[in-house]
Design an enzyme around this catalytic site. Sequence first.
Site, PDB file in Angstrom:
ATOM      1  N   LYS A  53      55.882  48.982 -49.989  1.00 34.04           N
ATOM      2  CA  LYS A  53      54.643  49.099 -50.765  1.00 34.04           C
ATOM      3  C   LYS A  53      53.658  48.009 -50.353  1.00 34.04           C
ATOM      4  CE  LYS A  53      56.841  51.428 -54.653  1.00 34.04           C
ATOM      5  NZ  LYS A  53      57.407  51.372 -56.004  1.00 34.04           N
ATOM      6  N   GLN A  96      58.555  47.079 -60.565  1.00 32.57           N
ATOM      7  CA  GLN A  96      59.532  47.951 -59.904  1.00 32.57           C
ATOM      8  C   GLN A  96      60.713  48.217 -60.843  1.00 32.57           C
ATOM      9  OE1 GLN A  96      59.020  49.448 -57.000  1.00 32.57           O
ATOM     10  NE2 GLN A  96      61.012  50.450 -56.944  1.00 32.57           N
ATOM     11  N   ASP A 119      51.294  52.942 -61.690  1.00 37.58           N
ATOM     12  CA  ASP A 119      52.366  53.936 -61.807  1.00 37.58           C
ATOM     13  C   ASP A 119      52.011  55.027 -62.815  1.00 37.58           C
ATOM     14  OD1 ASP A 119      54.608  53.451 -60.119  1.00 37.58           O
ATOM     15  OD2 ASP A 119      55.120  51.672 -61.292  1.00 37.58           O
TER      16      ASP A 119
HETATM   17  N1  GUN Z   1      61.579  52.936 -59.025  1.00 41.41           N
HETATM   18  C1  GUN Z   1      61.781  54.147 -58.448  1.00 41.41           C
HETATM   19  N2  GUN Z   1      60.626  54.815 -58.346  1.00 41.41           N
HETATM   20  C2  GUN Z   1      59.669  54.017 -58.867  1.00 41.41           C
HETATM   21  C3  GUN Z   1      58.268  54.167 -59.032  1.00 41.41           C
HETATM   22  O1  GUN Z   1      57.649  55.180 -58.702  1.00 41.41           O
HETATM   23  N3  GUN Z   1      57.633  53.109 -59.609  1.00 41.41           N
HETATM   24  C4  GUN Z   1      58.289  51.992 -60.020  1.00 41.41           C
HETATM   25  N4  GUN Z   1      57.583  51.026 -60.579  1.00 41.41           N
HETATM   26  N5  GUN Z   1      59.591  51.835 -59.867  1.00 41.41           N
HETATM   27  C5  GUN Z   1      60.270  52.845 -59.304  1.00 41.41           C
END
Ligand code: GUN
Length: 283
Positions: A53, A96, A119
């Site tokens: 990311k 996350q 998100d």
């Molecule tokens: N863990 C797995 N997928 C995601 C996501 O799309 N966003 C976040 N913040 N954590 C995750």
Amino acid sequence: MPTVLDGKALAQRVKTKLAADVKEFIQKTGVTPKLCVLRAGDDPASEVYVRNKAKACGEVGITSEVVHKPETNEQEVLAIVKRWDDDASVSGILVQLPLPKGIDERKVLELIDPNKDVDAFHPHHAGLLSQGRATLTPCTPRGCLALIHEAQKDITGLHAVVIGRSNIVGKPVAQLLLNANATVTVCHSKTKDLPAIVKQADIIVAAIGKAGFVKGDWVKPGAIVIDVGINRGQDGKLTGDVDYAAAAERAKAITPVPGGVGPMTIAMLLENTLTCARIQKHQ
Ligand code: GUN
């Protein structure tokens, strides 16, 4: 043979366009969009995701800051989120998941300012999405829709079967499909005769988290198959939730794993970060 929905290539196209949009935004406002990412705990998969990311941010001109707290607690996590909420230089915040045991995920996600919630996990966004008037939508579901639209522009009236009902993927992807005029069925671990329902699907979105769960003979000939699963086998290889080889013999279009939904999730995250920067006051 089906069309292989190349998420990596589509993500690259999205990023190329986005890099130009970010540049224009910076020129107009003097503000560089900034994404802050918190990795709490030591989940090994999270390390890779967070690194990818941050790297992707750099590719499109978005600044990123990653804070890693291998050993932490709820109080500290909440304090970091609050600091980013209050910092006008921060456009977007991502915590996350999963969070370590003992930290209340809901409390943390609800503390994120909805205007910085890249998100779109906050109930504010879930509510707007369910009313068909979302301002920000979760990244993976948006990526799924973009891939479906690569296979078929208009999905009006098609039967979409979503397998999985998580707040991150299953529920929001169902809402997006509904907003795109599909007829949507959401299946889950308690669904009776799941194969019989999946066999009716024009579009299958598999988000279960079990390698090879969806069998080839569940795929209606000509269906579009979107595989959200990322399962790491004992050999270290990634496989999806769909038995790819068997499903590919019947599908019209199918996403590979890796290289399907995964890269699109990141591309959508970058778009959401610019959207957040646009809705910030940034004073
Ligand atoms: N863990 C797995 N997928 C995601 C996501 O799309 N966003 C976040 N913040 N954590 C995750």
